[in-house]
Design an enzyme around this catalytic site. Structure first.
Site, PDB file in Angstrom:
ATOM      1  N   PHE A 146       1.025  -1.129   0.323  1.00 27.49           N
ATOM      2  CA  PHE A 146      -0.167   0.151  -0.218  1.00 27.49           C
ATOM      3  C   PHE A 146       0.571   0.949   0.148  1.00 27.49           C
ATOM      4  CE2 PHE A 146      -3.474  -3.002   1.174  1.00 27.49           C
ATOM      5  CZ  PHE A 146      -4.286  -2.849   1.448  1.00 27.49           C
ATOM      6  N   ASP A 147       0.723   2.002  -0.882  1.00 25.84           N
ATOM      7  CA  ASP A 147       1.124   3.712  -0.988  1.00 25.84           C
ATOM      8  C   ASP A 147       0.603   3.830   0.627  1.00 25.84           C
ATOM      9  OD1 ASP A 147       2.304   6.111  -1.619  1.00 25.84           O
ATOM     10  OD2 ASP A 147       0.382   6.729  -2.134  1.00 25.84           O
TER      11      ASP A 147
END
Length: 214
Positions: free
Chosen positions: A7-8
């Site tokens: 995930f960013d």
């Protein structure tokens, strides 16, 4: 390790625009640089800050490093607290963590990313938190993703993010990619970058991620 979900952070898990933009404006004022329009300001969110400064203001590498330090000093004291978690992220992460190892891959300095996940109570969902270093050796999203995969011993997976840098970084590391529209990017940007899937809402994430591994 097998499959992993990366995930960013900014624009994917948290709306951090207030803190980032306040710190950027502080830095620009201190440097005597013109504060640009809102659209240009938002373009700073995602790519390495030093590169954006060199491109937009034609700064030298030394000048951009000085500006980045001003930004980081302000962000560490004030900006890091000025964010909110997108509604539904807790629920989505809790569901996904039951089936997959989750890790963070962000262009934000790793020391800040760890602090943010601790402050927001999200750190427990992640097996690893990976970000940029403070000396510029690892700042591009492609390099951060490669670092995350190596540290996690992962061989495959999916990258979830809101900007083209997430999608391009995933492709260059041979990962599937999911772009999100509730963050700082837009559909045209994500399509042009070649996102494998695009979702509009947080509650669509679990199903999209699960389908990537079928």
């Amino acid at each position: 390790m097998k499959n992993i979900v990366l995930f960013d952070l900014d624009g994917t898990l948290t709306d951090s625009s207030e803190g980032i933009l306040n710190s950027i404006c502080y830095m620009l004022e201190k440097q005597g640089l013109m504060i640009p329009d809102t659209e240009t300001l938002h373009s700073f969110i995602g790519p390495p800050l030093g590169e954006s400064l060199q491109e937009l203001y034609e700064l030298t590498e030394a000048e951009s490093k000085k500006a980045v330090k001003l930004y980081r000093d302000h962000y560490a004291e004030y900006g890091i607290k000025q964010l909110t978690i997108y509604a539904g992220i807790d629920k989505a992460l809790a569901e996904l963590a039951k089936e997959y190892p989750l890790a963070l891959a962000t262009s934000k300095p790793e020391i800040f990313a760890k602090q943010i996940l601790e402050n927001t109570g999200l750190s427990g969902y992640f097996t690893g938190i990976f970000g940029a270093d403070l000396i510029g050796g690892r700042s591009k999203k492609t390099d951060v993703i490669a670092y995350a995969l190596k540290q996690s011993s992962a061989t495959a997976g999916v990258m979830v993010g809101d900007r083209k840098f997430d999608i391009i970084g995933a492709k260059e590391n041979r990962l599937m990619s999911i772009g999100v529209l509730y963050g700082f990017g837009d559909q045209q940007e994500l399509i042009a970058a070649g996102a494998d899937q695009i979702v509009a809402r947080v509650d669509e994430l679990p199903a999209a991620i699960k389908s990537s591994f079928k």
